[in-house]
Scaffold this motif. Structure first.
Motif, PDB file in Angstrom:
ATOM      1  N   ALA A  84     -30.620  35.678 -12.677  1.00  0.00           N
ATOM      2  CA  ALA A  84     -31.084  35.356 -11.317  1.00  0.00           C
ATOM      3  C   ALA A  84     -30.617  33.961 -10.908  1.00  0.00           C
ATOM      4  CB  ALA A  84     -32.615  35.451 -11.256  1.00  0.00           C
ATOM      5  N   LEU A  85     -30.683  33.023 -11.831  1.00  0.00           N
ATOM      6  CA  LEU A  85     -30.237  31.661 -11.519  1.00  0.00           C
ATOM      7  C   LEU A  85     -28.740  31.644 -11.224  1.00  0.00           C
ATOM      8  CD1 LEU A  85     -32.249  29.712 -14.252  1.00  0.00           C
ATOM      9  CD2 LEU A  85     -32.588  29.538 -11.780  1.00  0.00           C
ATOM     10  N   ALA A  86     -27.986  32.345 -12.077  1.00  0.00           N
ATOM     11  CA  ALA A  86     -26.525  32.357 -11.906  1.00  0.00           C
ATOM     12  C   ALA A  86     -26.116  33.042 -10.609  1.00  0.00           C
ATOM     13  CB  ALA A  86     -25.877  33.049 -13.100  1.00  0.00           C
ATOM     14  N   SER A  87     -26.974  33.910 -10.093  1.00  0.00           N
ATOM     15  CA  SER A  87     -26.649  34.648  -8.865  1.00  0.00           C
ATOM     16  C   SER A  87     -26.918  33.834  -7.608  1.00  0.00           C
ATOM     17  CB  SER A  87     -27.475  35.950  -8.798  1.00  0.00           C
ATOM     18  OG  SER A  87     -27.205  36.751  -9.930  1.00  0.00           O
ATOM     19  N   LEU A  88     -27.605  32.702  -7.744  1.00  0.00           N
ATOM     20  CA  LEU A  88     -27.880  31.851  -6.580  1.00  0.00           C
ATOM     21  C   LEU A  88     -26.600  31.113  -6.165  1.00  0.00           C
ATOM     22  CD1 LEU A  88     -31.292  30.317  -7.755  1.00  0.00           C
ATOM     23  CD2 LEU A  88     -30.955  32.056  -5.981  1.00  0.00           C
ATOM     24  N   PRO A  89     -26.481  30.757  -4.872  1.00  0.00           N
ATOM     25  CA  PRO A  89     -25.269  30.040  -4.449  1.00  0.00           C
ATOM     26  C   PRO A  89     -25.186  28.645  -5.065  1.00  0.00           C
ATOM     27  CG  PRO A  89     -26.824  30.321  -2.604  1.00  0.00           C
ATOM     28  CD  PRO A  89     -27.399  31.053  -3.768  1.00  0.00           C
ATOM     29  N   ASN A  90     -23.981  28.219  -5.320  1.00  0.00           N
ATOM     30  CA  ASN A  90     -23.704  26.854  -5.809  1.00  0.00           C
ATOM     31  C   ASN A  90     -24.357  26.515  -7.143  1.00  0.00           C
ATOM     32  OD1 ASN A  90     -22.044  26.058  -3.648  1.00  0.00           O
ATOM     33  ND2 ASN A  90     -23.881  25.855  -2.374  1.00  0.00           N
ATOM     34  N   ILE A  91     -24.486  27.527  -7.983  1.00  0.00           N
ATOM     35  CA  ILE A  91     -25.046  27.300  -9.320  1.00  0.00           C
ATOM     36  C   ILE A  91     -23.970  27.558 -10.368  1.00  0.00           C
ATOM     37  CG2 ILE A  91     -26.659  28.173 -11.068  1.00  0.00           C
ATOM     38  CD1 ILE A  91     -28.260  26.816  -9.005  1.00  0.00           C
ATOM     39  N   ILE A  92     -23.903  26.669 -11.352  1.00  0.00           N
ATOM     40  CA  ILE A  92     -23.112  26.944 -12.563  1.00  0.00           C
ATOM     41  C   ILE A  92     -24.110  27.087 -13.696  1.00  0.00           C
ATOM     42  CG2 ILE A  92     -21.389  26.079 -14.181  1.00  0.00           C
ATOM     43  CD1 ILE A  92     -20.255  24.351 -11.894  1.00  0.00           C
ATOM     44  N   LEU A  93     -24.100  28.235 -14.350  1.00  0.00           N
ATOM     45  CA  LEU A  93     -25.010  28.446 -15.480  1.00  0.00           C
ATOM     46  C   LEU A  93     -24.230  28.258 -16.780  1.00  0.00           C
ATOM     47  CD1 LEU A  93     -28.065  29.669 -16.021  1.00  0.00           C
ATOM     48  CD2 LEU A  93     -26.673  31.436 -17.094  1.00  0.00           C
ATOM     49  N   ILE A  94     -24.790  27.434 -17.653  1.00  0.00           N
ATOM     50  CA  ILE A  94     -24.126  27.171 -18.933  1.00  0.00           C
ATOM     51  C   ILE A  94     -24.950  27.787 -20.049  1.00  0.00           C
ATOM     52  CG2 ILE A  94     -23.438  25.354 -20.532  1.00  0.00           C
ATOM     53  CD1 ILE A  94     -22.835  23.644 -18.174  1.00  0.00           C
ATOM     54  N   THR A  95     -24.272  28.514 -20.908  1.00  0.00           N
ATOM     55  CA  THR A  95     -24.985  29.173 -21.997  1.00  0.00           C
ATOM     56  C   THR A  95     -24.199  29.021 -23.293  1.00  0.00           C
ATOM     57  OG1 THR A  95     -25.892  31.288 -22.733  1.00  0.00           O
ATOM     58  CG2 THR A  95     -23.924  31.396 -21.424  1.00  0.00           C
ATOM     59  N   LEU A  96     -24.890  29.248 -24.400  1.00  0.00           N
ATOM     60  CA  LEU A  96     -24.263  29.060 -25.708  1.00  0.00           C
ATOM     61  C   LEU A  96     -23.837  30.396 -26.312  1.00  0.00           C
ATOM     62  CD1 LEU A  96     -26.706  26.404 -27.210  1.00  0.00           C
ATOM     63  CD2 LEU A  96     -24.371  26.017 -26.446  1.00  0.00           C
ATOM     64  N   GLY A  97     -22.670  30.393 -26.886  1.00  0.00           N
ATOM     65  CA  GLY A  97     -22.131  31.461 -27.727  1.00  0.00           C
ATOM     66  C   GLY A  97     -22.509  32.882 -27.353  1.00  0.00           C
ATOM     67  N   ASP A  98     -23.239  33.541 -28.289  1.00  0.00           N
ATOM     68  CA  ASP A  98     -23.504  34.977 -28.180  1.00  0.00           C
ATOM     69  C   ASP A  98     -24.415  35.353 -27.021  1.00  0.00           C
ATOM     70  OD1 ASP A  98     -22.080  35.438 -30.493  1.00  0.00           O
ATOM     71  OD2 ASP A  98     -23.826  35.199 -31.776  1.00  0.00           O
ATOM     72  N   MET A  99     -25.115  34.376 -26.469  1.00  0.00           N
ATOM     73  CA  MET A  99     -26.130  34.676 -25.456  1.00  0.00           C
ATOM     74  C   MET A  99     -25.557  35.477 -24.292  1.00  0.00           C
ATOM     75  SD  MET A  99     -29.265  33.858 -25.605  1.00  0.00           S
ATOM     76  CE  MET A  99     -30.138  35.087 -24.692  1.00  0.00           C
ATOM     77  N   ILE A 100     -24.294  35.276 -24.037  1.00  0.00           N
ATOM     78  CA  ILE A 100     -23.669  35.914 -22.866  1.00  0.00           C
ATOM     79  C   ILE A 100     -23.584  37.435 -23.027  1.00  0.00           C
ATOM     80  CG2 ILE A 100     -21.254  35.719 -23.644  1.00  0.00           C
ATOM     81  CD1 ILE A 100     -20.736  34.704 -20.674  1.00  0.00           C
ATOM     82  N   ARG A 101     -23.737  37.931 -24.269  1.00  0.00           N
ATOM     83  CA  ARG A 101     -23.586  39.381 -24.496  1.00  0.00           C
ATOM     84  C   ARG A 101     -24.902  40.108 -24.715  1.00  0.00           C
ATOM     85  NH1 ARG A 101     -21.010  40.187 -29.161  1.00  0.00           N
ATOM     86  NH2 ARG A 101     -20.595  42.334 -28.594  1.00  0.00           N
ATOM     87  N   VAL A 102     -26.013  39.381 -24.680  1.00  0.00           N
ATOM     88  CA  VAL A 102     -27.309  40.035 -24.927  1.00  0.00           C
ATOM     89  C   VAL A 102     -27.746  40.789 -23.670  1.00  0.00           C
ATOM     90  CG1 VAL A 102     -29.730  39.665 -25.528  1.00  0.00           C
ATOM     91  CG2 VAL A 102     -27.967  38.219 -26.530  1.00  0.00           C
TER      92      VAL A 102
END
Ligand code: SF4
Length: 373
Positions: A84-102
């Motif tokens: 939801a945060l990443a879908s907001l305008p003008n947001i860059i979401l930073i995440t670590l390693g495997d989290m992106i595939r959960v």
């Protein structure tokens, strides 16, 4: 002088491992019952499976895999927050390693990124500072995960953001704590654990002292262990000796890095910025009181959960019906008990978090046990 390779070779020496296995068998034979050892940390699960240590032990010792994988225990609703945060305008979401595939309830973060969200997986949290300064017209949100091991790095990041006055860097905090998870495992009447291998890296920060109450409350040996196979075998020997003598004490096998008190400087920095969260819902274990951290009120302006409260979904989401991650994280099932293990669920097409993470039990079984279904 020993090279790093020589050093590791010593910790993986097959002759030393075999000799420890013999000693373990002698001590375990002195104990009439079953020794059910939970290795709390997923790093130990991988060592056990990778080196086949489970095959070297006598029949009365069993490994039970625990909840110590920060990616595995993340409930879907927290991933939904990130999406939801990443879908907001003008947001860059930073995440670590495997989290992106959960998987979250509407897909994983990799899918959101493919659909146009600016989601950036990184390996060094401090890269967030550069991303924030390079993008002054955007809000950068660091999706912080991990146990006591990684919490100081988030605190350093926040400390730097404050000192450098980087105001567009916010945090979504998902840091969790090991001792309350041990309590949750033991509170289950079905729990059959009667000894623990304690996590190494967590204990470098927290100190071994944090496990003292678990040892006393449950009368279970707990040995803080390094991650190399010789470390793990030596820790099992220490547990077997305790069982043979009918004692239950806290011991540190990984004494080359862990002390009773831990890293006081790191603890102070974490304490400056974070405080205990009254409750956090763990995947598989449910809500556990005082089991996670959150930002202190003074830093609410950096807390994405508060700043974007209205935009975040507020519902708890259960796992896929076929997935048994919950029972695996509680130490009640093994990956091979899951009907979709290696069929519907593989590291390439994970249904549950335990298959995604490189520290997950299902992932370890898939990679190393030779049993893919
Ligand atoms: S094999 Fe997949 S679906 Fe089954 S418990 Fe593990 S992660 Fe969940």
């Amino acid at each position: 002088m020993l090279s790093l390779n020589d050093l590791y070779r010593g910790f993986r020496d097959p002759e030393v491992i075999k000799s420890l296995a013999k000693e373990i068998a002698i001590e375990a034979a002195k104990y009439s019952g079953k020794i059910n050892i939970m290795e709390v940390c997923g790093g130990h699960t991988h060592t056990i499976m990778k080196y086949g240590l489970n095959q070297l032990l006598p029949d009365n010792i069993e490994f039970i895999h625990g909840p110590g994988c920060p990616v595995c225990i993340m409930p879907k609703e927290r991933i939904d927050h990130a999406a939801a945060l990443a879908s907001l305008p003008n947001i860059i979401l930073i995440t670590l390693g495997d989290m992106i595939r959960v998987p979250g309830s509407n897909g994983n973060l990799a899918q959101f990124r493919a659909n146009g969200c600016d989601i950036r997986p990184i390996y060094d949290p401090l890269d967030s500072l550069t991303i924030a300064t390079d993008n002054p017209d955007k809000t950068v949100i660091f999706f912080a995960i991990g146990f006591e091991t990684s919490t100081p790095m988030t605190a350093v990041l926040l400390d730097q953001a404050e000192k450098r006055n980087i105001s567009n860097l916010l945090f979504h905090i998902n840091h969790v704590l090991v001792p309350p998870a041990i309590d949750a495992v033991m509170a289950d009447p079905r729990a059959k654990v009667n000894a623990f291998i304690g996590p190494a890296h967590v204990s470098v920060i927290s100190g071994a002292k944090v496990y003292r109450s678990a040892v006393d409350s449950y009368n279970t040996p707990l040995v803080v262990s390094g991650f190399e196979p010789v470390d793990v075998m030596e820790s099992i020997l220490m547990i077997a000796k305790q069982k043979a003598q009918s004692i239950a004490v806290l011991e540190i096998q990984y004494s080359r890095a862990v002390s009773e008190e831990g890293n006081l400087t790191a603890q102070a920095l974490v304490n400056k910025y974070m405080t205990i969260r009254p409750s956090f819902r763990w995947r598989g274990l449910g809500p556990i009181p005082d089991s996670a951290l959150m930002l202190r009120d003074e830093y609410s302006h950096r807390d994405a959960e508060k700043v974007y409260r209205e935009q975040l979904p507020d519902r708890e989401i259960d796992d896929h019906k076929a997935c048994q991650c919950g029972d695996i994280l509680r130490g009640l099932s093994k990956p091979k008990d899951c009907k979709v293990f290696g069929r519907g669920c593989t590291p390439e097409t994970p249904l549950g978090s335990c298959m995604v993470s490189s520290e997950g039990a299902c992932n370890a079984y898939y990679r190393y046990s030779g049993v893919t279904e």
